[in-house]
Write an enzyme that holds these catalytic residues in place. Structure first.
Site, PDB file in Angstrom:
ATOM      1  N   TYR A  32      -2.953  -1.855   1.398  1.00 28.04           N
ATOM      2  CA  TYR A  32      -2.761  -0.455   1.170  1.00 28.04           C
ATOM      3  C   TYR A  32      -1.428   0.268   0.512  1.00 28.04           C
ATOM      4  O   TYR A  32      -1.007  -1.035   0.292  1.00 28.04           O
ATOM      5  CB  TYR A  32      -2.533  -1.003   2.819  1.00 28.04           C
ATOM      6  CG  TYR A  32      -2.011   1.405   2.756  1.00 28.04           C
ATOM      7  CD1 TYR A  32      -3.031   1.834   3.072  1.00 28.04           C
ATOM      8  CD2 TYR A  32      -1.415   1.471   2.445  1.00 28.04           C
ATOM      9  CE1 TYR A  32      -2.664   3.186   3.836  1.00 28.04           C
ATOM     10  CE2 TYR A  32      -0.631   3.050   3.021  1.00 28.04           C
ATOM     11  CZ  TYR A  32      -1.212   3.817   3.358  1.00 28.04           C
ATOM     12  OH  TYR A  32      -1.163   5.213   2.832  1.00 28.04           O
ATOM     13  N   GLU A  67      -3.799   8.198  -2.051  1.00 25.35           N
ATOM     14  CA  GLU A  67      -4.043   6.951  -1.407  1.00 25.35           C
ATOM     15  C   GLU A  67      -4.805   6.156  -1.776  1.00 25.35           C
ATOM     16  O   GLU A  67      -6.273   6.601  -2.042  1.00 25.35           O
ATOM     17  CB  GLU A  67      -4.269   7.584   0.495  1.00 25.35           C
ATOM     18  CG  GLU A  67      -4.688   6.292   0.919  1.00 25.35           C
ATOM     19  CD  GLU A  67      -4.378   6.782   2.794  1.00 25.35           C
ATOM     20  OE1 GLU A  67      -3.287   6.399   3.715  1.00 25.35           O
ATOM     21  OE2 GLU A  67      -5.858   7.305   3.009  1.00 25.35           O
TER      22      GLU A  67
END
Ligand code: GDP
Ligand code: MN
Length: 396
Positions: free
Chosen positions: A109, A197
């Protein structure tokens, strides 16, 4: 403002962040064409909606051949996808992204966003990618690493190197990570993003770091200096009432309560929502008409409030400074004459020309309840909305 994954991926490529080769598609034929031109399969066909959680909701499908890609596209296009983020009404799939599938070995992530507490950009990463970051933050916060970026210094190499070590990225992969993080920071600052992101950031079987998903949000207040970004807007993805509000240059956020609010000034709007809750009610929206609204803008705001299906009452709370209360009252009276108002309306006017405003309301003959102050107004609208609600239940 939000954009689609394929648009964000194009920005990634521009800033040197590796992405899978892919192409947008609006029809099954285009999906087949895209697959063919990408080369050998398998492919991933991805629903393009402004929401995450598509994978779990069935919005991400594998295809082996171009013909297969067309078949998957046929299933996805027009489908209503309901994810954790869309709410129960879901979103209709109108666009697709076709990419060549990667062989993914690990899912990381990675993101950059603004940390409200420090007022600085923060780089966030975790070795536990793929899953929702909110869930990870709840269940295993120790697996999330953060580094604050001093705006005067920018992202420092030691910060990225540290982060790479925490993610277990060494040698060639560390180098790739350094390059990727630097690109993400440049994108974040140059385009005035509020979020960049990558989830998952894939480590492929070939040892490459590749963004397998791309999400970029922008600060609306900076859009005026990024015409290229503003042109990526897809109004079909936005709440129609929020789009309508932006036409009148109103600050509007849809909420799920039943008391519509019209207020001037963001601070007063927040205080109004608080006081409504304090009296047991629930606001249906946040609506700030701004400090210098015209009668026309007020009428637009008012029609917006009335179009809300859930609205059981309207509370107009105005503190006249630059904004004159009689102008607001005029706008409301004009709007109320044109539209059928079948919910209770409470109005509190204070400040510049408040008395003139109240006289206008009174003279209009409309059924508008006047409030002495903010608390009085909140108490009255909560009580009236409750009666309205009970009335409806009695009819059922
Ligand atoms: P989201 O669910 O909306 O966040 O959509 P993602 O773009 O993250 O896709 C969901 C999942 O599909 C990812 O977590 C990956 O596991 C998987 N996925 C996406 N692209 C690829 C790919 O190229 N190869 C493989 N094997 N899986 C992929
Ligand atoms: Mn994702």
């Amino acid at each position: 403002m939000k954009i689609h994954e394929y648009q964000a991926a194009a920005l990634f490529a521009q800033y040197g962040i590796p992405v899978s080769e892919g192409m947008p598609a609006f029809t099954p034929e285009e999906a087949e064409q895209a697959a063919r031109s990408l080369g050998e399969g398998p492919y991933v066909i991805k629903a393009q909606i402004h929401s995450g959680g598509r994978g779990k909701a069935g919005g991400v499908k594998m295809a082996q051949t171009p013909a297969d890609a067309a078949a998957r596209a046929r299933e996805l296009l027009g489908m209503r996808l309901t994810t954790k983020q869309t709410g129960p009404q879901g979103k209709i799939v109108r666009r697709l992204l076709v990419v060549r599938a990667m062989r993914i070995e690990r899912e990381l992530y990675f993101s950059m966003t603004v940390d409200g507490a420090s007022g600085q950009t923060v780089m966030i990463a975790s070795a536990a990618g793929g899953m929702e970051i909110e869930q990870l933050a709840e269940q295993a916060p120790e697996k999330i690493f953060r580094a604050q970026i001093d705006p005067a210094l920018g992202l420092m190499d030691y910060q990225t190197r540290n982060m790479a070590a925490k993610l277990g990225l060494t040698d060639e992969k560390e180098k790739q990570f350094m390059h990727l993080a630097a690109g993400a920071y440049r994108l974040f600052t140059e385009k005035d993003c509020s979020l960049v992101e990558i989830n998952p950031l894939a480590v492929t079987a070939e040892g490459k770091l590749v963004a397998a998903d791309a999400k970029v949000n922008f600060d609306d207040n900076a859009l005026f200096r990024h015409a290229d970004v503003a042109s990526l807007r897809d109004v079909e993805e936005e709440d129609p009432r929020e789009t309508e509000a932006s036409r009148y240059d109103l600050n509007y956020v849809q909420l799920d309560g039943d008391i519509g609010c019209m207020v001037n000034g963001a601070g007063l709007a927040m205080a109004t929502m608080d006081i409504i809750q304090a009296f047991g009610g629930k606001p249906a929206n946040f609506l700030d008409v701004g400090g210098s609204a015209t009668a026309e803008k007020v009428a637009g705001a008012f029609s917006l409030l009335l179009s809300g299906k859930n609205v059981k009452g309207i509370f107009i709370n105005i503190f006249g400074g630059i904004m004159k209360c009689d102008v607001i009252a005029q706008g409301v009276v004009e709007a109320a004459r044109k539209m059928a108002v079948n919910v209770p309306l409470v109005m509190r006017l204070e400040g510049t020309n408040a008395e003139a405003g109240r006289r206008l309301l009174h003279a209009s003959g409309l059924n508008i309840v006047s409030a002495d102050d903010m608390a009085d107004g909140a108490r009255k609208i909560c009580a009236l909305a409750r009666i309205q609600n009970n009335g409806e239940e009695a009819h059922e």
